[in-house]
Design a protein around this motif. Structure first.
Motif, PDB file in Angstrom:
ATOM      1  N   VAL A  12       0.865  -1.181   0.000  1.00  0.00           N
ATOM      2  CA  VAL A  12       0.000   0.000   0.000  1.00  0.00           C
ATOM      3  C   VAL A  12       0.905   1.234   0.000  1.00  0.00           C
ATOM      4  CG1 VAL A  12      -1.913  -1.139   1.211  1.00  0.00           C
ATOM      5  CG2 VAL A  12      -0.125   0.029   2.524  1.00  0.00           C
ATOM      6  N   ASN A  30       4.232   3.766  -3.811  1.00  0.00           N
ATOM      7  CA  ASN A  30       2.810   3.533  -4.002  1.00  0.00           C
ATOM      8  C   ASN A  30       2.641   2.438  -5.028  1.00  0.00           C
ATOM      9  OD1 ASN A  30       0.044   3.820  -3.693  1.00  0.00           O
ATOM     10  ND2 ASN A  30       0.056   6.054  -3.963  1.00  0.00           N
ATOM     11  N   PRO A  32      -0.322   0.477  -7.896  1.00  0.00           N
ATOM     12  CA  PRO A  32      -1.585   0.642  -8.616  1.00  0.00           C
ATOM     13  C   PRO A  32      -2.668  -0.269  -8.058  1.00  0.00           C
ATOM     14  CG  PRO A  32      -0.121  -0.780  -9.833  1.00  0.00           C
ATOM     15  CD  PRO A  32       0.656  -0.314  -8.636  1.00  0.00           C
ATOM     16  N   GLU A  33      -3.866  -0.117  -8.607  1.00  0.00           N
ATOM     17  CA  GLU A  33      -4.931  -1.066  -8.279  1.00  0.00           C
ATOM     18  C   GLU A  33      -4.477  -2.471  -8.688  1.00  0.00           C
ATOM     19  OE1 GLU A  33      -7.790  -0.604  -6.727  1.00  0.00           O
ATOM     20  OE2 GLU A  33      -7.310   1.527  -6.439  1.00  0.00           O
ATOM     21  N   PRO A  34      -4.716  -3.489  -7.846  1.00  0.00           N
ATOM     22  CA  PRO A  34      -4.207  -4.831  -8.152  1.00  0.00           C
ATOM     23  C   PRO A  34      -4.601  -5.344  -9.535  1.00  0.00           C
ATOM     24  CG  PRO A  34      -4.996  -4.740  -5.898  1.00  0.00           C
ATOM     25  CD  PRO A  34      -5.367  -3.430  -6.516  1.00  0.00           C
ATOM     26  N   SER A  35      -5.808  -5.048  -9.986  1.00  0.00           N
ATOM     27  CA  SER A  35      -6.262  -5.557 -11.280  1.00  0.00           C
ATOM     28  C   SER A  35      -5.514  -4.931 -12.448  1.00  0.00           C
ATOM     29  CB  SER A  35      -7.764  -5.303 -11.443  1.00  0.00           C
ATOM     30  OG  SER A  35      -8.032  -3.910 -11.397  1.00  0.00           O
ATOM     31  N   ARG A  68       1.317   5.461 -12.149  1.00  0.00           N
ATOM     32  CA  ARG A  68       0.584   4.507 -11.302  1.00  0.00           C
ATOM     33  C   ARG A  68      -0.748   4.124 -11.936  1.00  0.00           C
ATOM     34  NH1 ARG A  68      -2.533   6.092  -7.113  1.00  0.00           N
ATOM     35  NH2 ARG A  68      -1.367   8.076  -7.007  1.00  0.00           N
ATOM     36  N   GLU A  69      -1.418   5.090 -12.557  1.00  0.00           N
ATOM     37  CA  GLU A  69      -2.685   4.781 -13.227  1.00  0.00           C
ATOM     38  C   GLU A  69      -2.484   3.860 -14.426  1.00  0.00           C
ATOM     39  OE1 GLU A  69      -5.319   8.752 -12.097  1.00  0.00           O
ATOM     40  OE2 GLU A  69      -4.298   8.655 -14.044  1.00  0.00           O
TER      41      GLU A  69
END
Length: 226
Positions: A12, A30, A32-35, A68-69
Motif C-alpha cells: 500500500v 505507491n 496501482p490497483e491490483p487488477s 501509477r494509473e
C-alpha cells in the motif's frame, strides 16, 4: 542510527527511509490497483532542491499519478539535504548516487519488474546521469534543463525515451532542448506543449495525458500475481 532498507516493496502507499550514500533518504512508494498492476516500477526525481524542489512538487506528483494509473508501482524520494533526507546538496553528483541507491533498492525488492526512470527539470538531469548505470526500460524527461546543466557529455539511454517540453518555458530554453533532442543518436519522442510554462501551470491535466499516451506502447505486461 543506521537506516535499514525494507526487504519488501510495500503493498500500500507508504513513507519509507532508505539508506543513502550521505545518510538516510526520505522515500514514498505507491502501488496501482491490483487488477491493473504491471511488472514495472518507476523511480521519479524532483526539481532543483535549492530552488524549492521536493518530491511533493506538482509535476512530480502528476508523473507519479500518471504512471501509477498505467499500472506501475512508483517511488518518489527527496535528494540529500531535502525534506527529511540527510546530507547536503552536491551539484547533481551526489544526487545521482542517491538515485542509484533508491533504484537499486527498487530492483532488489521487485527483481522481475522493468525499471523506469523519470525526472522533472533538475531531476531529469540526474536521471540522465544515472541511466547508463541501470537497466532502464523507459526514460521520461520533463523540461530537461539543457543549457543550465551540461547534458552534452551524457549518453543517450538505450531504451524508449519521452521528452516533454513547454514552448513557453521561462526557465529552460525550449529551442536548446529541441536542438539537443535532434542531436541524439536515437532521438527520443519529443512532445512540445504550446503555451506551457516550466511548471506546467494550468496544464497538469494535459501533461498527464501526454505522459500516458507517450509511454503506453512500452508498458510492461500485467503482473501474474496482480
Amino acid at each position: 542510527m543506521t537506516t535499514t532498507a525494507p526487504v519488501d516493496f510495500p503493498s500500500v502507499a507508504a513513507n519509507l527511509s532508505l539508506p543513502g550514500p550521505a545518510g538516510s533518504l526520505e522515500v514514498a512508494s505507491n502501488v496501482p490497483e491490483p487488477s491493473a498492476a504491471r511488472a514495472g516500477v518507476a523511480v521519479i526525481c524532483h526539481p532543483h532542491p535549492l530552488q524549492g524542489g521536493t518530491m511533493h512538487n506538482k509535476v512530480v506528483t502528476t508523473l507519479e499519478r500518471s504512471l501509477r494509473e498505467l499500472g506501475l508501482a512508483t517511488v518518489v524520494f527527496n535528494f540529500r539535504g531535502t525534506g527529511a533526507s540527510q546530507g547536503t546538496f552536491d551539484d547533481g553528483i551526489g544526487e545521482t548516487d542517491d538515485l542509484l541507491a533508491v533504484a537499486r533498492w527498487a530492483q532488489h525488492v521487485r527483481p522481475r519488474d522493468a525499471l523506469w526512470l523519470a525526472g522533472f527539470s533538475f531531476g531529469s538531469y540526474v536521471a540522465a546521469r544515472a541511466a547508463p548505470q541501470l537497466p532502464v526500460r523507459q526514460m521520461i524527461s520533463i523540461a530537461p534543463p539543457v543549457g543550465r546543466w551540461d547534458f552534452s557529455q551524457l549518453a543517450s539511454p538505450l531504451c524508449p525515451w519521452l521528452v516533454v517540453q513547454g514552448e513557453a518555458d521561462e526557465i529552460v530554453d525550449a529551442e536548446a532542448v529541441y536542438a539537443w533532442v535532434a542531436a541524439q543518436p536515437e532521438p527520443p519522442t519529443l512532445v512540445r506543449m504550446p503555451e506551457t510554462s516550466h511548471f506546467f501551470h494550468g496544464r497538469l491535466l494535459d501533461l498527464r495525458g501526454v505522459i500516458k499516451n507517450g509511454v503506453r506502447a512500452n508498458l510492461p505486461p500485467l503482473r501474474p500475481d496482480g
